[in-house]
Design an enzyme around this catalytic site. Sequence first.
Site, PDB file in Angstrom:
ATOM      1  N   ALA A  60       0.861  -1.183   0.000  1.00 49.98           N
ATOM      2  CA  ALA A  60       0.000   0.000   0.000  1.00 49.98           C
ATOM      3  C   ALA A  60       0.897   1.234   0.000  1.00 49.98           C
ATOM      4  O   ALA A  60       2.075   1.149   0.354  1.00 49.98           O
ATOM      5  CB  ALA A  60      -0.875  -0.030   1.246  1.00 49.98           C
ATOM      6  N   GLY A  99       0.582  -5.113   0.837  1.00 52.76           N
ATOM      7  CA  GLY A  99      -0.546  -5.140  -0.081  1.00 52.76           C
ATOM      8  C   GLY A  99      -0.189  -5.758  -1.423  1.00 52.76           C
ATOM      9  O   GLY A  99      -1.058  -6.312  -2.107  1.00 52.76           O
ATOM     10  N   GLU A 102      -0.578  -9.346  -0.877  1.00 57.50           N
ATOM     11  CA  GLU A 102      -2.014  -9.619  -0.675  1.00 57.50           C
ATOM     12  C   GLU A 102      -2.737  -9.639  -2.017  1.00 57.50           C
ATOM     13  O   GLU A 102      -3.605 -10.474  -2.257  1.00 57.50           O
ATOM     14  CB  GLU A 102      -2.615  -8.559   0.250  1.00 57.50           C
ATOM     15  CG  GLU A 102      -2.107  -8.712   1.678  1.00 57.50           C
ATOM     16  CD  GLU A 102      -2.669  -7.657   2.602  1.00 57.50           C
ATOM     17  OE1 GLU A 102      -2.398  -6.461   2.361  1.00 57.50           O
ATOM     18  OE2 GLU A 102      -3.391  -8.009   3.545  1.00 57.50           O
ATOM     19  N   GLU A 122       4.113  -5.610   7.242  1.00 62.91           N
ATOM     20  CA  GLU A 122       3.320  -4.547   7.875  1.00 62.91           C
ATOM     21  C   GLU A 122       3.630  -4.362   9.355  1.00 62.91           C
ATOM     22  O   GLU A 122       3.589  -3.250   9.880  1.00 62.91           O
ATOM     23  CB  GLU A 122       1.822  -4.841   7.711  1.00 62.91           C
ATOM     24  CG  GLU A 122       1.272  -4.562   6.337  1.00 62.91           C
ATOM     25  CD  GLU A 122       1.405  -5.734   5.379  1.00 62.91           C
ATOM     26  OE1 GLU A 122       2.243  -6.636   5.632  1.00 62.91           O
ATOM     27  OE2 GLU A 122       0.680  -5.756   4.378  1.00 62.91           O
TER      28      GLU A 122
HETATM   29  N1  CAA Z   1       4.559   3.429   0.129  1.00 61.69           N
HETATM   30  C1  CAA Z   1       5.020   4.654  -0.194  1.00 61.69           C
HETATM   31  N2  CAA Z   1       6.297   4.912  -0.543  1.00 61.69           N
HETATM   32  C2  CAA Z   1       7.137   3.874  -0.568  1.00 61.69           C
HETATM   33  C3  CAA Z   1       6.738   2.572  -0.235  1.00 61.69           C
HETATM   34  C4  CAA Z   1       5.380   2.368   0.118  1.00 61.69           C
HETATM   35  N3  CAA Z   1       4.888   1.137   0.421  1.00 61.69           N
HETATM   36  N4  CAA Z   1       7.800   1.749  -0.331  1.00 61.69           N
HETATM   37  C5  CAA Z   1       8.833   2.513  -0.722  1.00 61.69           C
HETATM   38  N5  CAA Z   1       8.429   3.787  -0.863  1.00 61.69           N
HETATM   39  C6  CAA Z   1       9.242   4.926  -1.320  1.00 61.69           C
HETATM   40  C7  CAA Z   1      10.342   5.278  -0.335  1.00 61.69           C
HETATM   41  O1  CAA Z   1       9.880   6.177   0.652  1.00 61.69           O
HETATM   42  C8  CAA Z   1      11.372   5.908  -1.262  1.00 61.69           C
HETATM   43  O2  CAA Z   1      10.931   7.221  -1.537  1.00 61.69           O
HETATM   44  P1  CAA Z   1      11.997   8.385  -1.835  1.00 61.69           P
HETATM   45  O3  CAA Z   1      12.809   7.923  -3.003  1.00 61.69           O
HETATM   46  O4  CAA Z   1      11.155   9.558  -2.076  1.00 61.69           O
HETATM   47  O5  CAA Z   1      12.806   8.475  -0.576  1.00 61.69           O
HETATM   48  C9  CAA Z   1      11.238   5.101  -2.546  1.00 61.69           C
HETATM   49  O6  CAA Z   1       9.934   4.510  -2.486  1.00 61.69           O
HETATM   50  C10 CAA Z   1      12.279   4.021  -2.702  1.00 61.69           C
HETATM   51  O7  CAA Z   1      12.280   3.210  -1.532  1.00 61.69           O
HETATM   52  P2  CAA Z   1      13.618   2.582  -0.943  1.00 61.69           P
HETATM   53  O8  CAA Z   1      14.645   3.632  -0.826  1.00 61.69           O
HETATM   54  O9  CAA Z   1      13.221   1.840   0.276  1.00 61.69           O
HETATM   55  O10 CAA Z   1      14.030   1.611  -2.121  1.00 61.69           O
HETATM   56  P3  CAA Z   1      14.783   0.218  -2.049  1.00 61.69           P
HETATM   57  O11 CAA Z   1      14.955  -0.205  -3.445  1.00 61.69           O
HETATM   58  O12 CAA Z   1      15.958   0.296  -1.131  1.00 61.69           O
HETATM   59  O13 CAA Z   1      13.751  -0.798  -1.337  1.00 61.69           O
HETATM   60  C11 CAA Z   1      11.614  -1.822  -0.972  1.00 61.69           C
HETATM   61  C12 CAA Z   1      12.566  -1.154  -1.979  1.00 61.69           C
HETATM   62  C13 CAA Z   1      12.213  -3.145  -0.470  1.00 61.69           C
HETATM   63  C14 CAA Z   1      10.324  -2.094  -1.675  1.00 61.69           C
HETATM   64  C15 CAA Z   1      11.405  -0.907   0.245  1.00 61.69           C
HETATM   65  O14 CAA Z   1      11.041   0.378  -0.222  1.00 61.69           O
HETATM   66  C16 CAA Z   1      10.322  -1.334   1.196  1.00 61.69           C
HETATM   67  O15 CAA Z   1      10.551  -2.195   2.024  1.00 61.69           O
HETATM   68  N6  CAA Z   1       9.143  -0.725   1.105  1.00 61.69           N
HETATM   69  C17 CAA Z   1       8.071  -0.897   2.037  1.00 61.69           C
HETATM   70  C18 CAA Z   1       7.410  -2.230   1.945  1.00 61.69           C
HETATM   71  C19 CAA Z   1       6.279  -2.300   2.915  1.00 61.69           C
HETATM   72  O16 CAA Z   1       6.391  -2.074   4.100  1.00 61.69           O
HETATM   73  N7  CAA Z   1       5.096  -2.648   2.391  1.00 61.69           N
HETATM   74  C20 CAA Z   1       3.927  -2.758   3.171  1.00 61.69           C
HETATM   75  C21 CAA Z   1       3.160  -1.502   3.104  1.00 61.69           C
HETATM   76  S1  CAA Z   1       1.806  -1.508   4.196  1.00 61.69           S
HETATM   77  C22 CAA Z   1       0.619  -2.361   3.401  1.00 61.69           C
HETATM   78  O17 CAA Z   1       0.802  -2.821   2.331  1.00 61.69           O
HETATM   79  C23 CAA Z   1      -0.657  -2.437   4.199  1.00 61.69           C
HETATM   80  C24 CAA Z   1      -1.669  -3.269   3.657  1.00 61.69           C
HETATM   81  O18 CAA Z   1      -1.884  -4.357   4.106  1.00 61.69           O
HETATM   82  C25 CAA Z   1      -2.591  -2.789   2.612  1.00 61.69           C
END
Ligand code: CAA
Length: 678
Positions: A60, A99, A102, A122
């Site tokens: 998400a 998400g 999911e 999450e």
């Molecule tokens: N939402 C919004 N922005 C996100 C994001 C997300 N889920 N994941 C990454 N970003 C953004 C970061 O803030 C970053 O932004 P900036 O360049 O502006 O700083 C950009 O994307 C790149 O992210 P990283 O620097 O982390 O890139 P990376 O290549 O090192 O890692 C990744 C990639 C492994 C996907 C890592 O970004 C990550 O772990 N992301 C989060 C994953 C996560 O927690 N997902 C669950 C979300 S909650 C959810 O999904 C709830 C639900 O059940 C519906």
Amino acid sequence: MIDVRRAEGVAEILVNHPPVNALGRGVRAGLLHAISKADADPAVKAIVIRCEGRTFFAGADISEFGQPQVAPSLADIIVALEGAGKPVVAAIHGNALGGGLELALGCHYRIATKAARLGLPEVKLGILPGAGGTQRLPRLVGVPKALEMVVFGSPIDAVEAQNLGLVDAHVEDDSQLARRAQDFAGAVAARPLPAPVSRRQVMLEDAREDPEIFARFREVHARALKSLAAPNACISAIEAAVAGPFAEGLAFERELFLRLVATEESRALRHLFFAERTAAKIDDMPLDTPVLPIRRVGIVGAGTMGIGIAMNFLTAGVPVTLVEREQKPLDHGVALIRRNYEASAKKGRFSQEQIDAAMALLTPSLDMEALADCDLLIEAVFELMNVKKDIFRRFDTIAKPGAILASNTSYLDVNEMAAVTHRPESVVGMHYFSPANVMKLLEVVRGDQTSHMVLRTVMDLAKRLGKVAVISGVCHGFIGNRMLAKRQEQAMQLVIEGALPWEVDQVLLKFGLPMGPFQMTDLAGLDVGWTRENSTGSTLKEVLCEADRRGQKNGRGFYDYDEMRNRKPSPEVVAMIEAFRARLGVTSRQIAADEIRERLLYPLVNEGALILEEGIAQRASDIDLVWINGYGWPKQTGGPMHWADAIGHETVADGLCRWRSHFGSDFRVASAFQRALV
Ligand code: CAA
């Protein structure tokens, strides 16, 4: 953002929403539209969902949390996927997280590249999967694995996912994914449609016969789960998947999600997620600043810090030349590196091959000239300016042009060190925290003349080494230790006024820190910078040192320690404190826990605000990262600056005023808190 391509009866829905294809409102709307259209199109026999760029959906859009939900929700999309009259295949590369996974679980099939990572992280944001993840994942991989993946949030790779039944096929690399997914979809279109994951039961049966599995899991992981809301909610949601029908479990998961997303714990953890990503950004640096290649690192000093730093690079596969002045400490350092690796191997963190590979990258030397081919030279010698300056003069003559010259100083002025070289633009501070191979924090100290290229390179390198790097300007103690000094001062003052060291420590342990001020002093050693000749007995620390109470290292500090390093309050120290108070003419008083907490933490936060005002830190969230990763500040409060925002600047300002007379004559209230008082 969303493109649909049709070939051989397969509709490929291609999403392109950089950087990580987060499932924000625009993506959700576009996806639902494309899925519905393809499902309704009689010419389409199967659907593939694939992403462009570096990853499948990373989850998400976290920045939308806390805002009113805009339809369609992710759950709406998953309902459409499960209800589709033709097979839907998720084609996964990069990461399928939160998400994103999911959504993939809502598809009939999943195919992934070998390097892909799949997970529900999450919990790390203080929430639980909110779109059916806790209900569908156990139906595919079974309860024990689902508990592990959801409660700890660690992703797995595609090969493991395939063994578990989470993915149906994997391809070797990204370039094959589109073609394979297309072929796979074409092939499964001819078969009967499989039941959606939500209707599957088989993998839940073991847990239905053994419902105690949840109690056992809670018991085994009691320490890790502590009182944190999110991991406990994850267990309850999976328990609901086993106990009742899918719809009820889903509703329960939703209820928990909405409850968690509104908690301070989740707000704090989301703050830290963005804080970590922002820390790497350097405000005044052009985006196209180049990064220097770091092929070999030289380290001077094979003491505790030097070997920890060396291990950091060796583990990451970077060759290290380790220099000492004499053979004995050099041999001792090398032996310690091997011993540390072997201890980690016993805990399963390294294989023998990995240890051998790391050790093969190490070149011990007694000759500083051996550093001539290093791209980065780090000194980790005594914390004395003259010694450091000597090393920097040597670095200047030995290092090749363009090499980065770094100091691991924890307090001293990096500009002074730079000034003895002819290349101050190449000089930078790299302040590691002990043990350097374990602690995640790296304070990157920017001297007045440090070049952008040097800073960019060190920040990039830190990421490669798995560190959380934060830029600090030059000041005594930089960000972390400068703030720490304010806390330690008050801790000592509280004891002089009437508290006992363990009472003070207990307050911070209860707050969630891993150790209190006196436990920390005992660990570091009371005699750092102390000599018997210069001791005047004018501070409590000196009094203890004079009685040979030097800390954990000799089993006697503020606490007494047994052979296993278990601590207990020391009656001898109580007597010494009482005698010291009597000498100063202090009538001791009972000090309440609230006063202890406020006097320890408010001056620390105030110092953080001063550091920000002076431009030593780029942003408040960087300070939070320093304390979370360098000192074990409890994550669920988001770091000291976020915590101060959460409890209110007025509360901190009131506290600072209340205890101001204890803070010494040079105490300054930061303008952030002065404003709160107006
Ligand atoms: N939402 C919004 N922005 C996100 C994001 C997300 N889920 N994941 C990454 N970003 C953004 C970061 O803030 C970053 O932004 P900036 O360049 O502006 O700083 C950009 O994307 C790149 O992210 P990283 O620097 O982390 O890139 P990376 O290549 O090192 O890692 C990744 C990639 C492994 C996907 C890592 O970004 C990550 O772990 N992301 C989060 C994953 C996560 O927690 N997902 C669950 C979300 S909650 C959810 O999904 C709830 C639900 O059940 C519906």
